[in-house]
Design a protein around this motif. Structure first.
Motif, short mmCIF file in Angstrom:
data_model
loop_
_atom_site.label_atom_id
_atom_site.label_comp_id
_atom_site.label_asym_id
_atom_site.label_seq_id
_atom_site.Cartn_x
_atom_site.Cartn_y
_atom_site.Cartn_z
N GLU A 1 19.00 -16.13 130.51
CA GLU A 1 19.56 -15.49 129.32
C GLU A 1 20.84 -16.19 128.90
O GLU A 1 21.66 -15.63 128.18
N THR B 1 23.35 -19.24 127.24
CA THR B 1 23.40 -19.97 125.98
C THR B 1 23.86 -21.39 126.27
O THR B 1 24.62 -21.63 127.21
N MET C 1 23.59 -22.01 121.44
CA MET C 1 22.22 -21.55 121.16
C MET C 1 21.68 -20.82 122.39
O MET C 1 22.10 -21.10 123.51
N ASP C 2 20.75 -19.90 122.17
CA ASP C 2 20.16 -19.30 123.36
C ASP C 2 19.30 -20.37 124.05
O ASP C 2 18.84 -21.34 123.42
N TRP D 1 17.47 -23.85 122.53
CA TRP D 1 17.91 -25.22 122.87
C TRP D 1 16.76 -25.99 123.50
O TRP D 1 16.53 -27.17 123.20
#
Lengths: 159, 989
Positions: B213, B215, B219-220, B224
């Protein structure tokens, strides 16, 4: 492929020089390199070893020519047209098929267009030649393996 | 209960694609994207199988290749043992059952082992099966039945149709692993233009990112990942293989990779054989369990795997979970489980000082945090029902009800391939695990596989390594890229190698697959098997398919604890290939059935095949005809008929398989003088001579006839099976020993088909066929050759004989071999021409006493023993084997001589290999004085004959010896080893 004229040629440095100077026949010196003369291919398959691949029926003529220009130098010219069978593998899947049988790096940077190599192919001795950029490969195996190799190639191509 | 543990949303499964499967005879439902393990968990199946030794109930423990319990047997059309439920993709109609249990997984008779466990501790089999001395046959059968993880496939016919492929591949860089560091490496190397092969054992790339979870660069993680994969997949210089496990790392950067879902529909597995200039191991890390009593109960699972099931498969591991940890990663898993709907009752942490951030997050999620405590027991046999917790200081005992327990004992970098490459791992106390030491081959480990667990560290490590390697290969370094990932929690581990509180009867498992417990390790050390390598052999910890993925470091840690020394001083064992099991079908590849070996054929083989000849391998992988039976005829009758035809009329056989090569150059005669035992100076053009080759030790290498073709060119012939050996022997001598000799050798075995016409009518027959060669005996005598034509075919005709009859060998260009054979067969009908197989050839040569190098000349026999002293020149100063022959002559002990035997009973044909025993001693093996080498019933002599090796044989001519065969003992008279035409007049006629 149809039968071809094949000559196994062994010769000393003096023989190679004689070929060049007396007969205008420049034999390739780098192992794996190939030269083309009048529709005939000459593979360099060893330090002092060549395989001449001529049109069918021309083997005797080539043997006489090479013997003549080799003269008294130390050499051995043997007609082996019946000893080999040639398979042509051509098309976009050619590398994928051949890579199942040989550890040779078939990448065009490593095994370039117009080069040859002696390999162990699917447990058999063979000579590979990269004929064009399609890519097309010619594989020469001893005649006694032709039956096996035919079945192997069919199997490897998913037939 | 069906699908009760499936979350209503999330995961990478396709809910529009429901699948039906069967486990232990019951039907269940899953979805496309499930593994068998995730589908079983979703359906509430906790009890999956039984353990190997104690038959303890076991459940799914992990979500990947590290699984140590979840082995199943696929049944139905798949029919495959040793299958990991965690890596088997679910498909419609899949059938599986539990292993190590009889009659059922719930009621297993084998669990008696758990009751009598006190009698069968580690190493019991080393002590128990020592007596009686011959009892192993009985014990072995019992143990064989009890061992294993399933049964080998029974439906062989279907399996034989499955095709597996081998493929060789070369690349600049092989990246193993598609987790964060693997992706970053492939990205950098791919951008730089390197030829990259990128493999990963998962069906989808991403590794930890798939269930993370975090980033990355704002971006999560999934976003990515998708973007980066898109870029890499667009690079033509990067080949990406999914579901492909690097199974072995061998010398010189040679690796094997098993691809389980190849791109061709007709191939079920592909074994890649990769030679990589450089290898990056981005193999990640494997979570390890914690040691506590009954830590193997179904429902106990690695905490990270719980997170994977929740995130990737939308399966909650239980309704009420407890997490037991000694590091911070356990918290991340607990929070993920909690976030997706399952209740996390508590986090039990052995550490006293837990990060305030984690404490706050646990509180925020309503998760009870129990620090400085450990689990001391687990309730429930077939499924976890609760855990007992005790403070590490002995206080705060409490019981927690739960149906799932997640454990995190730290992370072991996956160093298996590094270890296989020859590297020795070292212990890193900061992560309490083994990490790669010095690289032995051109290999480098990155990211978690070298102990850098933080996400940003993995990404940076991978990208930097890929860039460096590209630069080393002469490529332009790709643009620098920075990675910022969050959260970036510290690992912060406190090792726990043995339980603090342990009851007498509860076992604490370290190696689940091999049922090795803490108590087993303690026993090994007590019995002085304290070295880590000895402990491995004594207890089997770290062996088998698992290769210590979960348990190995735990064993090393416990040993350090027992010896009270630093973990780094304990040493390590070696992880062996394959990393995960490789099927035999994949190893065999195409080499099976009619492609098992490259069987060779002659130009005439098709005729024999179509004539119903019995074909078999005869040497150098040639298929030769052994006999050709007529209708209603048995093999023995066929052999006698063929041999008799050669003696009385005309026979024909295919000699193409005999080795042939041309020797050319000014020094050929000198060369032949050195390698053969006889002299070659006076051999005239178009004449041939028989010669023998010896090894340096004087033993028989081969025999054959050499013809002189012209001034400096000779045709050397060899046996079928020895052709390559002789050529290599000659080439080695010319290349290494006698570089001063100018001789070239060219194999021509394949250039010529050789057809032999033999028998008293051979000359008459060949004249009838038509040839321009004068066949008269005076014009074309024995052991000469002529060049001419036979019915228009250009040929070489040689007068040699391997049958003792008048013979003509016709050497014809291979392309004409079959046509000439068929012509001869047609023309020969009026002569009763008879094709002869190898069996009849053997009979004919036995009648003549022609010695074969590989039969009579096997082992210690020399040429004098073989009665062939006449082929040794006494005038030559030297030849290979001469010194050894002279040494043999100077020994006084009796030698084995080749002799002939005439069995006294005409019905007695002792088979080759039968021992000759001293008279009246019968079957006393102490008194064997010789053996039969060839034995036949001679149709021309109408009696049995044999060749034999007999101690002091030449001194026993006329004596009687006893031959012992299975079920019969007979006597035979010793005679000279020639039974027919001893003066050789027939072949010289």
């Amino acid at each position: 492929m149809q039968p071809e004229g094949m000559l196994d040629v062994r010769g000393s440095d003096q023989f190679r020089d004689a070929c060049r100077e007396a007969g205008g026949l420049t034999l390739p010196v780098t192992v794996g390199s190939v030269c083309r003369i009048e529709g005939t291919l000459i593979y360099c398959i060893g330090r002092d070893h060549w395989l001449i691949r001529a049109p069918d029926g021309m083997d005797g003529e080539w043997a006489a020519r090479v013997q003549d220009i080799g003269g008294e130098t130390f050499c051995s010219i043997t007609i082996v047209s019946d000893a080999y069978c040639t398979f042509r593998i051509s098309g976009p899947e050619a590398v994928a098929i051949l890579a199942q049988g040989t550890a040779l790096d078939l990448d065009d940077l490593s095994f370039a267009l117009g080069s040859c190599a002696r390999v162990s192919f699917a447990k058999t001795p063979a000579i590979l030649y990269r004929a064009d950029a399609v890519p097309t490969f010619d594989m020469h195996v001893y005649r006694s393996y032709a039956d096996y190799m035919s079945r192997w190639l069919k199997f490897a191509s998913g037939a | 209960m069906a699908d009760a543990f499936r979350l209503s949303s999330g995961g990478d499964i396709d809910r529009t694609m429901p699948l039906s499967f069967t486990f232990n005879g019951r039907k269940y439902k899953g979805y496309e994207g499930d593994t068998l393990a995730s589908a079983l968990l979703a359906n509430g199946i906790r009890l999956v199988g039984r353990s190997l030794k104690y038959h303890r109930p076991r459940g799914i423990m992990s979500a990947g290749v590290e699984e140590t319990n979840g082995f199943v047997q696929l049944t139905g059309v798949d029919d495959e043992p040793n299958v990991l439920a965690t890596t088997t993709g679910l498909r419609d109609g899949l059938e599986a059952r539990s292993v190590n249990c009889r009659p059922s997984v719930r009621w297993d008779a084998g669990q008696v082992n758990d009751v009598i466990r006190g009698l069968i501790p580690a190493g019991f089999y080393y002590k128990t099966f020592m007596w009686p001395r011959n009892g192993w046959r009985f014990y072995g059968s019992l143990i064989r039945r009890a061992a294993g993880w399933g049964t080998a496939p029974r439906k062989i016919d279907a399996r034989l149709k499955e095709r597996c492929e081998h493929r060789y591949h070369h690349c600049d860089l092989l990246v193993v692993g598609a987790g964060p560091s693997g992706i970053a490496t492939a990205l950098a190397a791919g951008r730089a233009g390197m030829k990259v092969l990128w493999v990963d054992n998962q069906s989808a790339p991403g590794g930890e990112l798939l269930s993370s979870e975090a980033t990355i660069n704002g971006m999560d993680a999934r976003g990515w990942l998708d973007r980066t994969l898109q870029e890499i997949d667009a690079l033509s210089n990067v080949t990406r293989l999914a579901s492909s496990t690097a199974s072995g790392f061998y010398d010189h950067n040679f690796l094997t990779i098993l691809e389980s879902k190849p791109d061709k529909s007709w191939i079920c597995e592909r074994l890649w054989k990769v030679r990589a200039r450089r290898v990056v191991l981005a193999t990640g890390a494997i979570e390890r369990p914690l040691p506590f009593p009954n830590n193997d109960r179904p429902g106990i699972m690695l905490a990270g795997s719980m997170k994977t099931y929740v995130r990737r498969f939308a399966v909650q591991p239980g309704m009420r979970c407890v997490v037991f940890t000694n590091n911070n990663s356990g918290y991340e898993s607990a929070f993920a489980i909690s976030r997706h709907g399952a209740e996390v009752a508590a986090i039990v942490d052995i550490r006293g000082n837990v990060s305030r951030t984690l404490e706050a997050q646990a509180e925020e999620r309503g998760i009870r945090l129990i620090p400085n405590a450990e689990i001391v027991d687990v309730r429930g046999s077939f499924s976890v029902k609760g855990v007992k917790v005790l403070g590490r200081d002995g206080s705060r005992a409490l019981t927690l009800d739960c149906d799932a327990l997640g454990v995190s004992g730290g992370w072991n970098p996956t160093i298996h391939l590094y270890s296989q490459s020859g590297g020795r791992p070292r212990y890193d106390p900061s992560i309490e695990a083994l990490v790669p030491g010095r690289s032995v081959q051109n290999e480098i480990s990155v990211g978690s596989s070298r102990g850098a667990f933080a996400l940003s560290a993995c990404l940076e490590d991978g990208y930097r390594t890929g860039s460096n390697l590209a630069e080393e290969c002469g490529r332009t370094r790709p643009e620098t890229e920075e990675f910022s990932a969050s959260p970036n929690e510290e690992f912060d581990i406190q090792a726990m190698w043995k339980p603090g509180v342990q009851g007498k009867s509860e076992r604490v498992f370290l190696d689940y697959q091999n049922d090795v417990t803490v108590q087993d390790i303690e026993l090994a050390v007590t019995e002085n098997f304290s070295s880590v390598e000895l402990v491995k052999r004594y207890t089997t910890a770290g062996m088998g398919m698992d290769q210590g993925k979960c348990g190995n470091v735990g064993v090393i840690g416990l040993l350090s604890s027992l010896a009270d020394e630093d973990v780094g001083l304990v040493g390590t064992t070696t992880y062996r290939p394959p990393y995960t099991p490789v099927s035999f079908r994949a190893m065999a590849g195409w080499a099976r059935g009619h492609l098992l070996a490259p069987y060779r054929v002659t130009p005439i083989t098709p005729w024999f095949r179509s004539s119903g000849a019995y074909m078999a391998e005869s040497g150098s992988q040639f298929q030769r005809p052994y006999h050709i039976r007529n209708i209603g005829e048995d093999a023995e009758a066929a052999i006698r008929r063929e041999a008799l035809a050669a003696r009385t009329r005309v026979g024909i056989y295919d000699s193409s398989t005999l080795g042939k090569f041309e020797a050319a150059g000014p020094d050929v005669v000198e060369f032949l003088n050195r390698v053969y035992t006889n002299k070659w100076d006076d051999l005239r053009i178009n004449h041939g001579r028989f010669g023998f080759l010896l090894y340096e030790d004087g033993r028989l290498l081969d025999d054959g006839v050499v013809f002189r073709l012209d001034q400096s060119r000779y045709l050397v012939t060899t046996g079928t099976g020895t052709a390559q050996t002789v050529l290599q022997h000659f080439e080695r001598l010319l290349s290494c020993e006698w570089r001063d000799l100018s001789v070239y050798l060219t194999p021509v075995t394949e250039q010529w088909a050789v057809i032999c016409i033999c028998g008293p009518d051979a000359r008459r027959f060949l004249r009838r066929v038509g040839t321009d060669v004068d066949l008269d005996g005076s014009a074309f005598p024995f052991m000469t050759m002529r060049v001419g034509t036979v019915r228009g075919f250009p040929v070489r005709l040689c007068r040699v004989s391997f049958t003792g009859e008048l013979s003509y060998e016709i050497h014809v260009a291979s392309r004409n071999g079959l046509a000439l054979w068929e012509l001869l067969m047609e023309e020969g009908k009026s002569f009763g021409i008879t094709p002869i197989g190898s069996d009849a050839s053997g009979l004919l040569r036995t009648e003549k006493g022609f010695v074969m190098a590989g039969v009579e000349g096997d082992g210690p026999v020399n040429l004098y023993d073989a009665g062939m002293g006449w082929v040794i020149s006494q005038k030559k100063p030297e030849f290979i084997g001469k010194r050894s022959l002279e040494r043999d002559l100077r020994t006084t002990r009796e030698r084995m001589d080749v002799v002939g035997l005439l069995p006294c009973d005409e019905g007695f044909v002792p088979p080759a290999g039968s021992p000759i025993v001293a008279a009246h001693a019968k079957a006393d093996i102490e008194k064997i004085v010789g053996r039969i080498t060839a034995s036949y019933f001679s149709p021309i002599l109408k009696r049995p004959i044999a060749l034999a090796l007999l101690k002091g044989g030449r001194m026993k001519l006329g004596e009687s010896v006893t031959v012992s065969t299975v079920g019969r003992v007979g006597s035979a008279t010793v005679v000279k080893p020639v039974f027919y035409d001893p003066r050789g007049e027939r072949m010289r006629s």
